[in-house]
Design an enzyme around this catalytic site. Structure first.
Site, PDB file in Angstrom:
ATOM      1  N   LYS A  69       0.860  -1.186   0.000  1.00  0.00           N
ATOM      2  CA  LYS A  69       0.000   0.000   0.000  1.00  0.00           C
ATOM      3  C   LYS A  69       0.890   1.228   0.000  1.00  0.00           C
ATOM      4  O   LYS A  69       2.024   1.182   0.484  1.00  0.00           O
ATOM      5  CB  LYS A  69      -0.867   0.014   1.274  1.00  0.00           C
ATOM      6  CG  LYS A  69      -2.088   0.893   1.141  1.00  0.00           C
ATOM      7  CD  LYS A  69      -3.157   0.161   0.350  1.00  0.00           C
ATOM      8  CE  LYS A  69      -4.459   0.875   0.297  1.00  0.00           C
ATOM      9  NZ  LYS A  69      -5.535  -0.056  -0.093  1.00  0.00           N
TER      10      LYS A  69
HETATM   11  N1  GLU Z   1      -7.257   0.047  -3.383  1.00  0.00           N
HETATM   12  C1  GLU Z   1      -7.998  -1.143  -3.639  1.00  0.00           C
HETATM   13  C2  GLU Z   1      -8.067  -2.015  -2.405  1.00  0.00           C
HETATM   14  O1  GLU Z   1      -7.901  -1.555  -1.286  1.00  0.00           O
HETATM   15  C3  GLU Z   1      -7.511  -1.876  -4.883  1.00  0.00           C
HETATM   16  C4  GLU Z   1      -6.093  -2.344  -4.839  1.00  0.00           C
HETATM   17  C5  GLU Z   1      -5.587  -2.919  -6.152  1.00  0.00           C
HETATM   18  O2  GLU Z   1      -6.356  -3.072  -7.070  1.00  0.00           O
HETATM   19  O3  GLU Z   1      -4.376  -3.205  -6.193  1.00  0.00           O
HETATM   20  O4  GLU Z   1      -8.359  -3.173  -2.479  1.00  0.00           O
END
Ligand code: GLU
Length: 435
Positions: A125
């Site tokens: 993240k």
């Molecule tokens: N931000 C989204 C999540 O928390 C998608 C993450 C992604 O597609 O890599 O799942």
């Protein structure tokens, strides 16, 4: 020779276990659920230690020239939590609330989420501490490009693949992709997902998280013997997840009786016209001033007498303070970490069926995986194929978690963690410890 990860110590001990849990700290919230599942799985102490630590944590300073000529320095993070099952995968958020602890928790959640839906990714993240609503497009572009340059050493289609998250979107992903591509000297579409369709994005990606929420809501209702038609739903958060889930649930016959965002909430027992609300937000950015219902407070929205509550904004909205007042029969966690660990037991006691975040909102990363596959193969699928494959994965994952929860007589959250941790730990055991 196979490596024995068992360390010559006794059973799992979370070093901080007996210390007072800070309910609002998302990493502790993640860790306390992790501990419970690890204990039930009888996880080896060595693997337990590996999985409770992030592999890599980057903190970068991001100088940005503002439109007025001044320079402002922002702080950005990128955490790669675990890459045993494949490249790290996870969004980038731009928000004033971003902290390293939060990004670390979100990266761990991405690891468990990818494992629950069984896609070949690890978890990561990123976040930048800023208020994007107060920045111009030019400032946002410069911030994004400089942040990308700062974390470029970890990025790549085989190492770490960002995606949109809170306050970032397709346009931001296009800048990340372009910056990376310029640095390596050729176009690399698979370095990010959630891109515009014109430049290698996938059809259906934008709606995928909301669609996934709709699919698991239907599974939960079916499991509980509740009809979908006429089911009342209140939704907290009306961004990419909440608004799409609202529209799709309405199309399935549910009645959306309350919606809300940071500007305010409205309640309409007759059902809100979701398409109209979406049009309003497209024009005005938030729900402020939308009057197709009675204004209510955020706390009222969470405690309405509805069938389904769908928190789709940020962490820590259902806590030990308000959980006893929640009247919904089902909670579907569209957001990451909306329920604190302290609230879990209260919801259990009340018999509320919770579809946990690492399952409920996994539709987004699942279609991100489809996008990455399409980019790497250079061959693109129809929207119908994307949606059919998403439905297969979401319903199969829901049923996997449900059957584990029955087998071990635990709630859906603990079952989802058990499934994820057993998948990740199996790979660690097979791979052994590199030395
Ligand atoms: N931000 C989204 C999540 O928390 C998608 C993450 C992604 O597609 O890599 O799942």
């Amino acid at each position: 020779m196979a490596t024995d990860l068992r360390l010559p110590t006794h059973k799992i001990v979370h070093p901080d276990k007996d210390r007072f849990l800070n309910e609002e700290n998302p990493f502790e919230a993640m860790m306390s659920r992790f501990d419970r599942a690890a204990e039930l799985l009888d996880l080896e102490p060595g693997i337990y230690q590996v999985l409770r630590n992030a592999e890599k944590q980057l903190i970068v300073s991001i100088p940005v020239q503002l439109d007025n000529g001044n320079v402002e320095v922002y702080t950005g993070y990128r955490v790669l939590y675990n890459t045993s099952r494949g490249p790290a995968k996870g969004g980038i958020r731009f928000d004033l609330q971003v902290t390293l602890e939060e990004v670390k928790a979100l990266a761990a959640w991405m690891t468990w989420k990818c494992a629950v839906v069984n896609i070949p990714f690890g978890g990561s993240k990123g976040g930048v501490v800023c208020d994007p609503l107060k920045m111009s497009v030019g400032e946002l572009e410069r911030l994004t490009r400089r942040y990308t340059a700062g974390i470029i050493s970890v990025l790549g289609p085989d190492s770490d693949v960002p995606a949109p998250d809170v306050n970032t979107n397709e346009r931001v992903m296009a800048w990340v992709m372009d910056t990376y591509s310029m640095r390596v000297g050729h176009t690399v579409t698979a370095v990010v997902t959630g891109k515009p369709v014109e430049m290698g994005g996938s059809l259906g990606r934008r709606e995928a998280t909301g669609r996934g929420c709709m699919l698991v809501t239907k599974e939960a209702l079916e499991h509980l013997g509740m009809p979908v038609r006429g089911t009342t739903v209140s939704i907290q958060g009306f961004g990419n997840v909440g608004s799409v889930a609202a529209e799709m649930l309405e199309r399935e016959g549910c009645k959306i009786t309350a919606i809300g965002d940071r500007s305010g909430c409205i309640y309409n027992p007759g059902g809100i016209d979701v398409v109209d609300a979406i049009k309003y937000v497209r024009k005005h950015k938030t729900l402020e001033g939308y009057n197709n219902g009675d204004p209510i407070s955020g706390d009222e929205l969470l405690t309405l007498d509805v069938d389904v509550l769908l928190p789709a904004a940020l962490e820590n909205v259902i806590t030990s303070k308000n959980a006893s007042k929640v009247r919904a029969k089902v909670i579907v966690e569209g957001a990451n970490g909306p329920t604190t660990a302290g609230a879990d037991a209260i919801l259990d006691e009340k018999g509320i069926f919770v579809v946990p975040d690492i399952l409920a909102n996994a539709g987004g990363v699942t279609v991100s995986y489809f996008e990455w596959v399409q980019d790497r193969g250079g061959y693109f699928w129809s929207e119908e194929t994307v949606n059919d494959r998403l439905r297969d994965i979401m319903t199969r994952s829901f049923r996997d978690v449900l059957s584990l929860s029955r087998q071990h007589k635990v709630n859906m959250r603990t079952a989802a963690y058990m499934l994820a941790i057993s998948r990740v730990s199996t790979v660690h055991k097979l791979r052994g410890i590199y030395a």
